[in-house]
Design an enzyme around this catalytic site. Structure first.
Site, PDB file in Angstrom:
ATOM      1  N   GLY A  12     -56.269  74.329  17.507  1.00 57.92           N
ATOM      2  CA  GLY A  12     -55.854  75.524  18.578  1.00 57.92           C
ATOM      3  C   GLY A  12     -54.550  76.212  18.157  1.00 57.92           C
ATOM      4  N   SER A  13     -54.198  76.448  16.867  1.00 54.81           N
ATOM      5  CA  SER A  13     -53.167  77.470  16.483  1.00 54.81           C
ATOM      6  C   SER A  13     -53.336  78.795  17.101  1.00 54.81           C
ATOM      7  CB  SER A  13     -52.803  77.285  15.101  1.00 54.81           C
ATOM      8  OG  SER A  13     -53.525  78.095  14.344  1.00 54.81           O
ATOM      9  N   ASN A  14     -54.710  79.268  17.143  1.00 55.79           N
ATOM     10  CA  ASN A  14     -54.806  80.635  17.635  1.00 55.79           C
ATOM     11  C   ASN A  14     -54.832  80.773  19.051  1.00 55.79           C
ATOM     12  OD1 ASN A  14     -55.614  82.866  15.899  1.00 55.79           O
ATOM     13  ND2 ASN A  14     -56.834  81.106  14.640  1.00 55.79           N
ATOM     14  N   ASN A 103     -64.844  86.355  19.300  1.00 51.95           N
ATOM     15  CA  ASN A 103     -64.681  85.387  18.345  1.00 51.95           C
ATOM     16  C   ASN A 103     -63.884  85.790  17.228  1.00 51.95           C
ATOM     17  OD1 ASN A 103     -65.234  82.656  17.314  1.00 51.95           O
ATOM     18  ND2 ASN A 103     -66.612  83.822  15.784  1.00 51.95           N
ATOM     19  N   HIS A 105     -63.039  85.176  13.184  1.00 52.02           N
ATOM     20  CA  HIS A 105     -63.858  84.287  12.110  1.00 52.02           C
ATOM     21  C   HIS A 105     -62.954  84.709  10.727  1.00 52.02           C
ATOM     22  CE1 HIS A 105     -67.278  82.774   9.851  1.00 52.02           C
ATOM     23  NE2 HIS A 105     -66.855  83.701   8.999  1.00 52.02           N
TER      24      HIS A 105
END
Ligand code: GRF
Length: 341
Positions: A12-14, A103, A105
């Site tokens: 979950g760093s983003n 999303n 990627h």
């Protein structure tokens, strides 16, 4: 305020980066985090940041998308950001949020996308292929994996001594830049509400100020601004455009008015005018007193320039009174002395 949700399955760093980018003082708010992993590290991180987080088991994601949609609607979620979300997204959710699910990627899509291409697999494949550049892509989610329209894409260089781990770290850095950018872009395209907004509403939103148009300033112990009846014909003759001020302009007018009423009244020289009238020459002294009295009255009527003019004239007439007084006394005294003998 536009509420968004993040879906995440891993570190979950983003997700953390999005919360930090938006939740302190922007008009976008990460209001919800959904996960498909009971022990995902992202859960604890979101808890620390005060973001509501719900775990839905995989079978709910697959068989009961209405439960997910209900949770989203209940929190008025407008945009969804998939930040390392490894669960299949039911087409009912994709369709309900068409064009509003993003999303991220870790490659330059369409290269290294599709089934099985996630996380370390992507970076390994990039290095094994001898690529000299890689990067990250934020795209709109459709029912086809990694295939929706690209919103933002950014490159990183792949160096000869890069490992999948070092490349992953570099890609993560650009992810932290482009994901918030893509969210902002998407929020900006959201359909406007059916009811038209007033000019003031639009300005207030754009400027991030509340649309409660401020009233005339109320300065304690100070006279109020002039009413329309007290204004000069010139002041009243405003064009419709001038009258239609934005809340921002009105705010500034209010601030200017308060500043003018509290800080910058020009000197009245009233004491000097009286002194000169008594000690020097009476007639110019009285003229100075009249101008001195006009300074404060004009200032409190909002006629700042008039007050400044009156102040300057009072000063001039004080000098005139002084000079005439001194000259007449210098001429009169020797005559008076001579007359006495
Ligand atoms: C990121 O590299 C993202 O591109 C991919 O999954 C990874 C998630 O990383 N979809 P993190 O959990 O946000 O650190």
């Amino acid at each position: 305020m536009t509420n968004i949700a993040v879906f995440a399955s891993g570190n979950g760093s983003n997700a953390v980066n999005l919360v930090k980018a938006f939740n302190a003082g922007t008009r976008i708010h990460v209001a919800l985090c959904l996960t498909d992993r009971e022990n995902a590290p992202v859960i604890e991180k979101m808890k620390e940041l005060g973001v509501e987080t719900i775990y839905f088991p995989r079978n709910v994601w697959k068989e009961n998308p209405q439960a997910i949609l209900e949770a989203l609607r209940h929190r008025d979620i407008k945009v969804i950001a998939l930040a390392g979300f490894l669960c299949f997204l039911n087409s009912e959710i994709v369709d309900a949020y068409e064009g509003r699910i993003l999303n991220i990627h870790p490659s330059l899509l369409p290269a290294y996308g599709g089934k099985g291409m996630h996380g370390a697999n992507v970076h390994k494949a990039v290095i094994e292929a001898g690529e000299t550049k890689s990067g990250a892509t934020v795209h709109v989610v459709t029912n086809e994996i990694d295939a929706g329209p690209i919103v933002v894409q950014r490159e990183v260089a792949v160096l000869p001594d890069d490992t999948p781990e070092s490349l992953e770290a570099k890609v993560h850095e650009v992810e932290y830049e482009i994901f918030p950018e893509a969210v902002v872009k998407t929020v900006a395209t959201l359909t406007p509400p059916a009811l038209p907004k007033s000019v003031d509403d639009v300005w207030a939103e754009a400027l991030g100020v509340p649309n409660n148009v401020p009233k005339a300033p109320e300065v304690p112990d100070q006279p109020q601004s002039p009413t329309p009846q007290q204004q000069t014909p010139f002041q009243q003759q405003q064009t419709p455009f001038q009258q239609q001020q934005t809340p921002f302009q009105q705010q500034h007018r209010v601030e200017d008015a308060v500043r003018n009423h509290t800080n910058s009244m020009p000197p009245t020289y009233l004491v000097w005018s009286i002194v000169m009238t008594i000690l020097c020459c009476t007639v110019p002294g009285i003229v100075a007193i009249i101008y001195s009295a006009q300074v404060s009255s004009k200032f409190y009527q909002g006629d700042i320039q008039g007050a400044q003019r009156a102040s300057q004239r009072a000063e001039i007439w004080i000098i005139v009174s002084f000079v005439v007084g001194v000259l007449s006394n210098t001429l009169y005294l020797p005559l008076a002395i001579a007359g006495a003998f």
